[in-house]
Design an enzyme around this catalytic site. Structure first.
Site, PDB file in Angstrom:
ATOM      1  N   LYS A   1       9.584   6.297  -3.534  1.00  0.00           N
ATOM      2  CA  LYS A   1       9.938   4.965  -3.040  1.00  0.00           C
ATOM      3  C   LYS A   1      11.368   4.678  -3.439  1.00  0.00           C
ATOM      4  O   LYS A   1      11.787   5.019  -4.550  1.00  0.00           O
ATOM      5  CB  LYS A   1       8.962   3.952  -3.647  1.00  0.00           C
ATOM      6  CG  LYS A   1       9.261   2.494  -3.386  1.00  0.00           C
ATOM      7  CD  LYS A   1       8.115   1.612  -3.925  1.00  0.00           C
ATOM      8  CE  LYS A   1       8.513   0.146  -3.934  1.00  0.00           C
ATOM      9  NZ  LYS A   1       7.468  -0.723  -4.515  1.00  0.00           N
TER      10      LYS A   1
ATOM     11  N   ASP B   1       2.698   1.589  -8.204  1.00  0.00           N
ATOM     12  CA  ASP B   1       4.124   1.784  -7.972  1.00  0.00           C
ATOM     13  C   ASP B   1       4.823   1.783  -9.330  1.00  0.00           C
ATOM     14  O   ASP B   1       4.953   0.738  -9.963  1.00  0.00           O
ATOM     15  CB  ASP B   1       4.701   0.653  -7.097  1.00  0.00           C
ATOM     16  CG  ASP B   1       4.237   0.757  -5.642  1.00  0.00           C
ATOM     17  OD1 ASP B   1       3.145   1.305  -5.410  1.00  0.00           O
ATOM     18  OD2 ASP B   1       4.966   0.277  -4.763  1.00  0.00           O
TER      19      ASP B   1
ATOM     20  N   LYS C   1       8.532   5.665   0.901  1.00  0.00           N
ATOM     21  CA  LYS C   1       8.471   4.214   1.078  1.00  0.00           C
ATOM     22  C   LYS C   1       9.834   3.595   0.816  1.00  0.00           C
ATOM     23  O   LYS C   1      10.236   3.462  -0.336  1.00  0.00           O
ATOM     24  CB  LYS C   1       7.427   3.618   0.121  1.00  0.00           C
ATOM     25  CG  LYS C   1       7.392   2.081   0.148  1.00  0.00           C
ATOM     26  CD  LYS C   1       6.298   1.524  -0.747  1.00  0.00           C
ATOM     27  CE  LYS C   1       6.409   0.013  -0.878  1.00  0.00           C
ATOM     28  NZ  LYS C   1       5.440  -0.552  -1.821  1.00  0.00           N
TER      29      LYS C   1
END
Lengths: 306, 332
Positions: B231, B160, B267
């Site tokens: 995300k 991430d 996400k």
């Protein structure tokens, strides 16, 4: 001059220090003792009960963690604010219970006095029932009462204010938080009590007041895993009426999640499933029984030695 | 500025419709995207949020949501012990119910990846690591790449990364693009080490992008640069994941799939705490991107306290009574 329009009051729930309408959007008609329409009250659903338990659980750490002396001060402050709303309480009680103005005022006096009486117990119960126990060993052995947690209270059906105060005050005096189902047919004094609590120093969520049908919401509270105790005072019907709440079934549901239960008066030691009656709330309790009913005894062993 | 930087592949050239790759061409492309109707986005998210999901559909949605959780702990106080207990929870979310699905992944800081990899070995639960100077992203590219390489070598399945919001907001799109490309190359190094590449999730930190137009642009830029997932947030900035932001990003992946055929995941992370919020997001996914995205490989929730609420709701549906958090592990 044009006639002034009435500004009608919306009676709402009191949950987490706020006044929400029922999540279900429902309401029901409240009548006075003679059957005349008085107001529409919010009709709480099981989800309102769930939200109230969440609010009570969230408030528990702060309320139980406050010193007993501080809780006493806060509760005494509630009595002060009730005194300021004396006339409003008297009017609601007179309408709900069909009393004369003078009798209603006497009921409100008694309710405020009862609240003060319980406020005084906050920092005294530990001295009355706590103990340094003699044990056969080199230990200090101490027992102290501690609040049990979240208490679901079925408030008395007939005594809409004095009865309500007599079951709510002992719970919060002991340091627990509560979800209260107000008298089904006489809910309005409870709504006013909610307004009093919101404008005194009681933290939001310590007392949560729901109006609605007792037999509908009570089973959800009885079976709720996060409710630690259940007061069934309100299972007793109005005088001369048939019971609508099966308190035996509620006790059974509560037992499944290890919830402490206080049976209604008149139910007898053997617990026969009928016979619940509402006691005479004007009688001063002979001790802090109701406070202790919602407290647990913690005993600690501490080694002595030099 | 040369006409052919290494990142200017045929793929990028086709999408961009330009033979040069620089701030100007990226700017032309990103600012040529249609603007987001803010009022419309709010209205649509609010409308879909009112949809009521009942009984069997709700049970299915709760199980799906559990299987989409990236169980996250990103605190300075994280220790080996907290990560191990989180991993135990990820393997067996509800010890009372063997039918409860596992979560998708555990998300930790990169120094704790080895602990998580060991604790999750053989479970099928993925290990995600936040890298690139998370959460601010304020470090040189060399440091960011070293940070990522560290996590990849330790066995992280998913990376991430955060974008450089400062560069993005001041219009230096090429810098943002090149950083994502560089991090993705490090993710590809996992093929040699572990026989599979590490999936790259690109954190846009929408709370700092100020407008939905910027969220849309950042989404497209991240997809162009090769992110596998986009995300919303780090969880360290408020507001984090909101329904309208997720809506804009879901529209972006839907349109990207139509344009290029590439399927990118989404996400939302941070601020999703209740099962009700999670189900609202699933409705949004279904109605925006489509059923294909109702899959843990394409939609995740970055969350910590959400899992317990999902488990409480599952328990409530199973037993018929309201459940107590006392019955669950790890009060988060």
């Amino acid at each position: 001059m044009a006639a002034r329009l009435d500004v009608r009051k919306t009676y709402k729930l009191y949950v987490g220090g706020k006044f929400p309408r029922s999540e279900s959007g429902r309401s029901y008609e409240v009548t006075d003792a003679k059957g005349r329409f008085v107001a529409n009250a919010a009709k709480a659903s099981r989800k309102d009960a769930r939200d109230a338990v969440l609010a009570a659980r969230a408030a528990f750490a702060g309320w139980s963690g406050a010193t007993a002396y501080n809780r006493g001060q806060v509760l005494y402050r509630v009595a002060e604010v009730m005194e300021g709303r004396h006339a409003q309480f008297a009017e609601e009680v007179a309408r709900a219970e069909g009393l004369t103005a003078a009798k209603a005022r006497a009921v409100v006096d008694a309710a405020i006095d009862r609240w003060v009486w319980y406020a005084g117990w906050t920092d005294k119960v530990a001295q009355v029932v706590g103990a340094a126990n003699p044990v056969a060993g080199p230990y200090f052995n101490l027992s102290v009462p501690e609040p049990t947690g979240v208490v679901a209270v079925l408030a008395p059906q007939a005594s809409s204010l004095l009865g309500l105060v007599s079951v709510v005050a002992p719970v919060v005096a002991g340091g627990s938080t509560c979800v209260v189902l107000a008298s089904e047919r006489r809910p309005l004094p409870a709504v006013v009590l909610g307004e009093v609590l919101a404008t005194s120093d009681v933290p939001g969520g310590v007392v949560n007041l729901l109006t609605g049908v007792t037999a509908e919401t009570a089973p959800w509270l009885a079976s709720h895993e996060d409710v630690d105790a259940l007061d069934l005072a309100g299972a007793a019907p109005l005088p001369g009426e048939d019971p609508t709440v099966d308190w035996g079934a509620l006790e059974a549901a509560a037992a499944a999640t290890l919830t402490r239960v206080v049976r209604p008066a008149g139910s007898g030691a053997s617990g026969e499933a009928d016979g619940a009656v509402e006691p005479d709330w004007t009688v001063l309790p002979d001790g802090p029984r109701r406070v202790l009913a919602f407290m647990e005894t913690k005993t600690v062993w501490h080694p002595k030695g030099r | 500025m040369t006409a052919t930087t290494p990142a200017l592949t045929d793929r990028v050239r086709d999408v961009l419709g330009s033979t040069t790759l620089d701030d100007a061409s990226l700017r032309r492309w990103l600012h040529g995207l249609p603007g987001v109707d803010e009022v419309g986005a709010h209205g649509r998210a609010a409308m879909l949020g009112t949809r009521s999901i009942k009984t069997t559909s709700k049970a299915w949605a709760l199980d799906l949501a559990v299987s989409m959780v990236d169980l996250t702990t990103l605190e300075g106080a994280d220790s080996f012990g907290t990560v191990r207990s989180l991993c135990a929870k990820a393997r067996v979310p509800d010890a009372d119910d063997p039918a409860c699905p596992k979560v998708a992944a555990v998300c930790v800081y990169n120094d704790l990846v080895p602990v998580a990899v060991e604790a999750l070995a053989g479970s099928g639960v993925k290990v995600a690591a936040v890298t690139t100077a998370f959460p601010s992203g304020r470090a040189s590219l060399a440091v960011k790449l070293a940070d990522t390489r560290d996590a990849v070598q330790a066995g992280a399945d998913e990376i991430d990364m955060v974008i450089d919001r400062g560069a993005f907001l001041s219009g230096r799109y090429l810098k943002v693009f090149e950083e994502i490309v560089a991090v993705r190359e490090v993710c590809d190094e996992a093929v040699a080490l572990h026989g599979r590449r590490a999936h790259l999730k690109v954190i846009l930190e929408t709370g700092e992008l100020s407008t939905y137009d910027n969220v849309r642009r950042a989404s497209w830029l991240a997809m162009l640069a090769g992110g596998d997932f986009i995300k919303t947030s780090t969880g360290k900035v408020s507001p984090a994941a909101t329904l309208p932001v997720t809506l804009v990003m879901l529209e972006a992946v839907r349109d990207w799939a139509a344009l290029t055929g590439e399927i990118i995941g989404v996400k939302p992370a941070g601020g999703i705490r209740t099962a009700k919020d999670a189900i609202k997001h699933l409705v949004l996914v279904h109605e925006t991107a489509g059923e294909r995205w109702l899959d843990p490989d394409l939609f995740r929730f970055g969350a910590s306290s959400l899992l317990n609420d999902l488990l409480l709701q599952r328990r409530r549906m199973r037993t018929g009574v309201y459940a107590s958090p006392d019955r669950l592990t790890l009060a988060t």
